[in-house]
Design a protein around this motif. Structure first.
Motif, PDB file in Angstrom:
ATOM      1  N   CYS A  43      16.792  71.195 -39.198  1.00  0.00           N
ATOM      2  CA  CYS A  43      15.586  71.305 -38.368  1.00  0.00           C
ATOM      3  C   CYS A  43      15.859  72.139 -37.110  1.00  0.00           C
ATOM      4  O   CYS A  43      16.910  71.986 -36.480  1.00  0.00           O
ATOM      5  N   HIS A  44      14.898  72.947 -36.736  1.00  0.00           N
ATOM      6  CA  HIS A  44      15.084  73.893 -35.628  1.00  0.00           C
ATOM      7  C   HIS A  44      14.700  73.303 -34.273  1.00  0.00           C
ATOM      8  O   HIS A  44      14.040  72.261 -34.190  1.00  0.00           O
ATOM      9  N   PRO A  45      15.075  73.990 -33.191  1.00  0.00           N
ATOM     10  CA  PRO A  45      14.762  73.501 -31.841  1.00  0.00           C
ATOM     11  C   PRO A  45      13.283  73.654 -31.491  1.00  0.00           C
ATOM     12  O   PRO A  45      12.468  74.065 -32.322  1.00  0.00           O
ATOM     13  N   PHE A  77       8.702  74.296 -38.532  1.00  0.00           N
ATOM     14  CA  PHE A  77       7.750  73.227 -38.280  1.00  0.00           C
ATOM     15  C   PHE A  77       6.327  73.789 -38.213  1.00  0.00           C
ATOM     16  O   PHE A  77       6.118  74.991 -37.994  1.00  0.00           O
ATOM     17  N   ARG A  78       5.365  72.911 -38.345  1.00  0.00           N
ATOM     18  CA  ARG A  78       3.951  73.281 -38.261  1.00  0.00           C
ATOM     19  C   ARG A  78       3.656  74.127 -37.007  1.00  0.00           C
ATOM     20  O   ARG A  78       4.168  73.858 -35.915  1.00  0.00           O
ATOM     21  N   GLY A  79       2.865  75.178 -37.224  1.00  0.00           N
ATOM     22  CA  GLY A  79       2.491  76.039 -36.113  1.00  0.00           C
ATOM     23  C   GLY A  79       3.568  76.997 -35.655  1.00  0.00           C
ATOM     24  O   GLY A  79       3.392  77.702 -34.658  1.00  0.00           O
ATOM     25  N   THR A  80       4.679  77.055 -36.373  1.00  0.00           N
ATOM     26  CA  THR A  80       5.803  77.928 -36.004  1.00  0.00           C
ATOM     27  C   THR A  80       5.971  79.003 -37.075  1.00  0.00           C
ATOM     28  O   THR A  80       5.885  78.702 -38.271  1.00  0.00           O
ATOM     29  N   GLY A  81       6.217  80.243 -36.652  1.00  0.00           N
ATOM     30  CA  GLY A  81       6.345  81.317 -37.625  1.00  0.00           C
ATOM     31  C   GLY A  81       5.085  81.419 -38.456  1.00  0.00           C
ATOM     32  O   GLY A  81       3.982  81.491 -37.929  1.00  0.00           O
ATOM     33  N   ASN A  82       5.252  81.356 -39.779  1.00  0.00           N
ATOM     34  CA  ASN A  82       4.107  81.421 -40.686  1.00  0.00           C
ATOM     35  C   ASN A  82       3.714  80.061 -41.247  1.00  0.00           C
ATOM     36  O   ASN A  82       2.912  80.000 -42.180  1.00  0.00           O
ATOM     37  N   SER A  83       4.262  78.993 -40.709  1.00  0.00           N
ATOM     38  CA  SER A  83       3.845  77.651 -41.124  1.00  0.00           C
ATOM     39  C   SER A  83       2.497  77.323 -40.485  1.00  0.00           C
ATOM     40  O   SER A  83       2.258  77.611 -39.308  1.00  0.00           O
ATOM     41  N   GLU A  84       1.634  76.710 -41.262  1.00  0.00           N
ATOM     42  CA  GLU A  84       0.297  76.375 -40.783  1.00  0.00           C
ATOM     43  C   GLU A  84       0.311  75.104 -39.943  1.00  0.00           C
ATOM     44  O   GLU A  84       1.295  74.357 -39.927  1.00  0.00           O
ATOM     45  N   GLY A  85      -0.809  74.838 -39.264  1.00  0.00           N
ATOM     46  CA  GLY A  85      -0.925  73.650 -38.435  1.00  0.00           C
ATOM     47  C   GLY A  85      -0.640  73.960 -36.981  1.00  0.00           C
ATOM     48  O   GLY A  85      -0.518  75.118 -36.577  1.00  0.00           O
ATOM     49  N   ARG A  91       5.739  64.250 -33.696  1.00  0.00           N
ATOM     50  CA  ARG A  91       5.282  63.235 -34.660  1.00  0.00           C
ATOM     51  C   ARG A  91       5.069  63.847 -36.043  1.00  0.00           C
ATOM     52  O   ARG A  91       5.744  63.503 -37.007  1.00  0.00           O
ATOM     53  N   GLY A  92       4.115  64.763 -36.144  1.00  0.00           N
ATOM     54  CA  GLY A  92       3.858  65.410 -37.423  1.00  0.00           C
ATOM     55  C   GLY A  92       5.043  66.214 -37.920  1.00  0.00           C
ATOM     56  O   GLY A  92       5.208  66.410 -39.132  1.00  0.00           O
ATOM     57  N   GLU A  93       5.879  66.675 -36.998  1.00  0.00           N
ATOM     58  CA  GLU A  93       7.067  67.436 -37.398  1.00  0.00           C
ATOM     59  C   GLU A  93       7.991  66.606 -38.272  1.00  0.00           C
ATOM     60  O   GLU A  93       8.675  67.144 -39.151  1.00  0.00           O
ATOM     61  N   GLN A  94       8.020  65.305 -38.042  1.00  0.00           N
ATOM     62  CA  GLN A  94       8.814  64.442 -38.917  1.00  0.00           C
ATOM     63  C   GLN A  94       8.267  64.458 -40.341  1.00  0.00           C
ATOM     64  O   GLN A  94       9.024  64.436 -41.316  1.00  0.00           O
ATOM     65  N   ASP A  95       6.951  64.508 -40.466  1.00  0.00           N
ATOM     66  CA  ASP A  95       6.337  64.577 -41.791  1.00  0.00           C
ATOM     67  C   ASP A  95       6.578  65.925 -42.450  1.00  0.00           C
ATOM     68  O   ASP A  95       6.685  66.012 -43.683  1.00  0.00           O
ATOM     69  N   ASP A  96       6.668  66.984 -41.651  1.00  0.00           N
ATOM     70  CA  ASP A  96       7.045  68.285 -42.212  1.00  0.00           C
ATOM     71  C   ASP A  96       8.439  68.198 -42.835  1.00  0.00           C
ATOM     72  O   ASP A  96       8.672  68.703 -43.941  1.00  0.00           O
ATOM     73  N   LEU A  97       9.356  67.580 -42.121  1.00  0.00           N
ATOM     74  CA  LEU A  97      10.717  67.387 -42.647  1.00  0.00           C
ATOM     75  C   LEU A  97      10.686  66.593 -43.939  1.00  0.00           C
ATOM     76  O   LEU A  97      11.358  66.950 -44.916  1.00  0.00           O
ATOM     77  N   ARG A  98       9.910  65.517 -43.964  1.00  0.00           N
ATOM     78  CA  ARG A  98       9.811  64.714 -45.183  1.00  0.00           C
ATOM     79  C   ARG A  98       9.270  65.536 -46.360  1.00  0.00           C
ATOM     80  O   ARG A  98       9.739  65.401 -47.498  1.00  0.00           O
ATOM     81  N   SER A 119      18.741  70.202 -31.107  1.00  0.00           N
ATOM     82  CA  SER A 119      17.882  69.925 -29.974  1.00  0.00           C
ATOM     83  C   SER A 119      16.641  69.153 -30.416  1.00  0.00           C
ATOM     84  O   SER A 119      16.759  68.072 -30.978  1.00  0.00           O
ATOM     85  N   PHE A 120      15.437  69.677 -30.193  1.00  0.00           N
ATOM     86  CA  PHE A 120      14.207  69.022 -30.657  1.00  0.00           C
ATOM     87  C   PHE A 120      14.320  68.622 -32.127  1.00  0.00           C
ATOM     88  O   PHE A 120      13.914  67.524 -32.525  1.00  0.00           O
ATOM     89  N   GLY A 121      14.865  69.513 -32.940  1.00  0.00           N
ATOM     90  CA  GLY A 121      15.008  69.234 -34.367  1.00  0.00           C
ATOM     91  C   GLY A 121      15.949  68.088 -34.658  1.00  0.00           C
ATOM     92  O   GLY A 121      15.794  67.389 -35.663  1.00  0.00           O
ATOM     93  N   SER A 122      16.937  67.867 -33.784  1.00  0.00           N
ATOM     94  CA  SER A 122      17.865  66.762 -34.005  1.00  0.00           C
ATOM     95  C   SER A 122      17.168  65.422 -33.791  1.00  0.00           C
ATOM     96  O   SER A 122      17.487  64.431 -34.461  1.00  0.00           O
ATOM     97  N   ALA A 123      16.209  65.383 -32.855  1.00  0.00           N
ATOM     98  CA  ALA A 123      15.459  64.149 -32.638  1.00  0.00           C
ATOM     99  C   ALA A 123      14.580  63.837 -33.843  1.00  0.00           C
ATOM    100  O   ALA A 123      14.467  62.673 -34.268  1.00  0.00           O
ATOM    101  N   ALA A 124      13.958  64.871 -34.429  1.00  0.00           N
ATOM    102  CA  ALA A 124      13.157  64.670 -35.637  1.00  0.00           C
ATOM    103  C   ALA A 124      14.023  64.177 -36.786  1.00  0.00           C
ATOM    104  O   ALA A 124      13.654  63.237 -37.516  1.00  0.00           O
TER     105      ALA A 124
END
Length: 219
Positions: A43-45, A77-85, A91-98, A119-124
């Motif tokens: 998971c990314h920062p 994660f959602r809303g990053t790069g070409n990922s939608e959302g 919160r939702g980022e955890q569901d993206d990982l799942r 970083s942020f991704g490590s918390a997810a």
């Protein structure tokens, strides 16, 4: 919108999209040169601070997984790069990982070997490992200040990596918090290294490769 197919040969790679809870999720898959004995999702920062799946720490972590005989998946994660959302404050980022984890398990026939994040991704990754379980966990620059109460301890092997000159998080607090857990993680502190581990990525790769070779089961 799913157009991603699992690579069919050792050393193969593929990029594309899978269906996620907030729309399409952009994913990169890379296989080890030999038989893959499992897979790791990295998971990314923080997406609002420029973090993406192509971050150098994330890329090097994925490379270490492959050198340990594991397939690697990096995703936006959602809303990053070409990922939608749109950004959901972790919160939702955890569901993206799942979604990425479950898609990989279904498509590859491999077992999850571990979750990882920077970083942020490590918390997810930590939160998902606690809620769902994970065979192993790697956190790099985990901001323990993200947790209002006690930092949770997932079951299984956990490697926590910090640079002791981290300029982004309260690294002294984070290291102390990890050390004071009832079952502390394996802790690697890189002397004079900042948050982004500039000039220290080869050391990071070596530590992660050793961890995944030792603390993930053979297929």
């Amino acid at each position: 919108m799913t157009d991603l197919t699992w690579p069919d040969a050792p050393g193969g790679r593929a990029s594309g999209f899978i269906d996620g809870p907030a729309g399409a999720v952009e994913v990169d898959i890379e296989l080890p040169k030999g038989h893959a004995r499992g897979f790791v999702v990295v998971c990314h920062p923080h997406p609002q601070q420029g973090g993406t799946k192509d971050n150098k720490v994330v890329y090097m972590s994925a490379r270490a997984a492959r050198e340990a005989g594991l397939a690697s998946l990096r995703f936006n994660f959602r809303g990053t790069g070409n990922s939608e959302g749109s950004y959901d404050e972790g919160r939702g980022e955890q569901d993206d990982l799942r979604a990425v984890r479950d898609w990989a398990a279904a498509q590859s026939g491999l077992e999850l070997a571990g979750l990882a994040g920077f970083s942020f991704g490590s918390a997810a990754a930590l939160r998902v490992a606690v809620a769902d379980g994970a065979p192993s966990l790697v956190t790099i620059g985990l901001p323990t200040g993200y947790f209002d109460h006690e930092v949770p301890r997932p079951p299984g092997p956990w490697l926590a990596v910090y640079g002791d000159a981290d300029e982004v998080i309260d690294v002294a607090r984070a290291i102390t918090t990890c050390r004071e857990l009832d079952e502390p993680p394996e802790l690697v502190v890189l002397e004079d290294a900042g948050h982004f581990l500039h000039g220290r990525l080869t050391e990071l790769r070596s530590h992660l490769q050793d961890f995944w070779q030792t603390d993930t089961p053979a297929a």
